[in-house]
Design a protein around this motif. Structure first.
Motif, short mmCIF file in Angstrom:
data_model
loop_
_atom_site.label_atom_id
_atom_site.label_comp_id
_atom_site.label_asym_id
_atom_site.label_seq_id
_atom_site.Cartn_x
_atom_site.Cartn_y
_atom_site.Cartn_z
N LEU A 125 -72.02 35.67 27.56
CA LEU A 125 -73.03 34.68 27.92
C LEU A 125 -72.62 33.95 29.20
CD1 LEU A 125 -73.91 33.22 24.41
CD2 LEU A 125 -75.14 34.98 25.71
N TYR A 126 -73.62 33.34 29.84
CA TYR A 126 -73.39 32.64 31.11
C TYR A 126 -72.30 31.58 30.98
CZ TYR A 126 -74.27 29.69 35.18
OH TYR A 126 -74.12 28.95 36.32
N ALA A 127 -72.31 30.83 29.89
CA ALA A 127 -71.32 29.76 29.71
C ALA A 127 -69.90 30.29 29.65
CB ALA A 127 -71.64 28.96 28.45
N ASP A 128 -69.75 31.58 29.34
CA ASP A 128 -68.42 32.19 29.21
C ASP A 128 -68.03 33.03 30.42
OD1 ASP A 128 -68.07 31.12 26.63
OD2 ASP A 128 -69.28 32.75 25.78
N ARG A 129 -68.76 32.88 31.51
CA ARG A 129 -68.52 33.73 32.69
C ARG A 129 -67.13 33.53 33.29
NH1 ARG A 129 -71.07 29.25 33.87
NH2 ARG A 129 -70.76 28.14 35.85
N LEU A 130 -66.52 32.37 33.06
CA LEU A 130 -65.19 32.09 33.61
C LEU A 130 -64.11 32.07 32.53
CD1 LEU A 130 -66.12 29.29 36.17
CD2 LEU A 130 -65.74 31.72 36.61
N SER A 131 -64.42 32.63 31.37
CA SER A 131 -63.47 32.67 30.26
C SER A 131 -62.93 34.08 30.08
CB SER A 131 -64.14 32.22 28.95
OG SER A 131 -64.60 30.89 29.05
N ALA A 132 -61.62 34.21 29.99
CA ALA A 132 -61.00 35.51 29.78
C ALA A 132 -61.37 36.07 28.41
CB ALA A 132 -59.49 35.41 29.91
N LYS A 133 -61.39 37.38 28.33
CA LYS A 133 -61.73 38.03 27.07
C LYS A 133 -60.91 39.31 26.94
CE LYS A 133 -65.79 39.39 24.34
NZ LYS A 133 -67.27 39.57 24.36
N GLY A 134 -60.35 39.53 25.76
CA GLY A 134 -59.52 40.70 25.52
C GLY A 134 -58.10 40.51 26.05
#
Length: 284
Positions: A125-134
């Motif tokens: 989601l847009y709100a998580d565009r700057l959050s690392a994942k995995g």
């Protein structure tokens, strides 16, 4: 990023609120010294790093960029702190083996799997565009947007099902606008013009944000909610097919077959072929 994401998003919001340049890179929030380290630090890493990190990796070593990791160290996960004492906190990144006289950092990695996990992973989601994942890895799905903030050179790499690897694009940028994820002053160095335009130089879309160049809809929504840079819409997709059904059992990375074969990669007989991996690397 994990704990550092809130800090960075706050800092970006502050820049916009203050009327400053709201894009990472143009306002140069930190300065890279000629030796490769962040301003005020040695090329070995950030403040408090053990003495000798420039020669040998040990617990506690922090580096300003992957290129500062000792040449004798293997490719793997390292702690980076590109802006030193700036607002962005340290983060973990996968640094590849030395290539072209330097190491590249892994921005994202989409890996094919038959269990549907890849398709679900890229519904960001847009709100998580700057959050690392995995977890940082060349073997699993991973997204580290902190590297978009500091990256200046980029290369995209594909691996087909048979294991053949091809570099398909190189580009440069002066930074990224964290509000809509557009690159600043993108320049193609090598690769197909359409691939560069659609996968790097134009839009970015998530299921709840539309900044692609498709005039009659949102590319992410059209392709099962997969978030990535889009033009109108893609040469390759991190999580969806363009053959019916576009879910393709959740396999994940697909490449337009005409492009895949032009890169010397194998195809699966459909217009959009499955590949084992799509990776984006950066350095600065």
């Amino acid at each position: 990023m994990t704990s550092g994401s809130a800090t960075w998003v706050w800092a970006a919001a502050c820049l916009m609120a203050c009327g400053c340049t709201a894009v990472a890179g143009l306002d140069k929030p930190f300065h890279l010294m000629d030796g490769g380290g962040a301003g005020g630090e040695s090329s070995g890493g950030g403040g408090g790093a053990p003495v000798g990190c420039e020669d040998e990796v040990s617990d506690g070593c922090v580096y300003a960029r992957c290129g500062a990791v000792p040449a004798s160290a293997p490719g793997g996960v390292y702690t980076l702190d590109p802006d030193g004492s700036g607002p962005q906190e340290q983060f973990q990144a996968y640094c590849g083996e030395a290539a072209d006289g330097d190491r590249w950092a892994l921005v994202y990695n989409s890996v094919g799997a038959a269990d549907g996990a890849t398709l679900a992973f890229w519904k960001i989601l847009y709100a998580d565009r700057l959050s690392a994942k995995g977890e940082p890895s060349i073997d699993g799905n991973h997204y580290q947007p902190s590297l978009y903030v500091v990256g200046r050179e980029y290369r995209d790499e594909l691996e087909d099902i048979a294991g053949t690897v091809a570099e398909v694009m190189r580009a440069t940028a002066e930074g990224i606008d964290t509000a809509d994820m557009h690159f600043l002053t993108p320049i193609r160095v090598s690769g197909e013009e359409e691939l560069f335009t659609w996968q790097f130089a134009t839009g970015w879309s998530s299921p709840d944000f539309d900044a692609d160049t498709k005039g009659d809809g949102n590319c992410a929504s059209s392709y099962v909610g997969v978030t990535q840079h889009y033009g109108h819409c893609f040469v390759y997709n991190l999580g969806a097919d363009d053959d019916a059904p576009i879910e393709d059992d959740g396999w994940g990375p697909h490449v337009r077959t005409l492009s895949a074969t032009s890169f010397g990669l194998s195809d699966d007989g459909s217009p959009y072929t499955r590949v084992k991996r799509i990776s984006r690397w950066t350095r600065w």
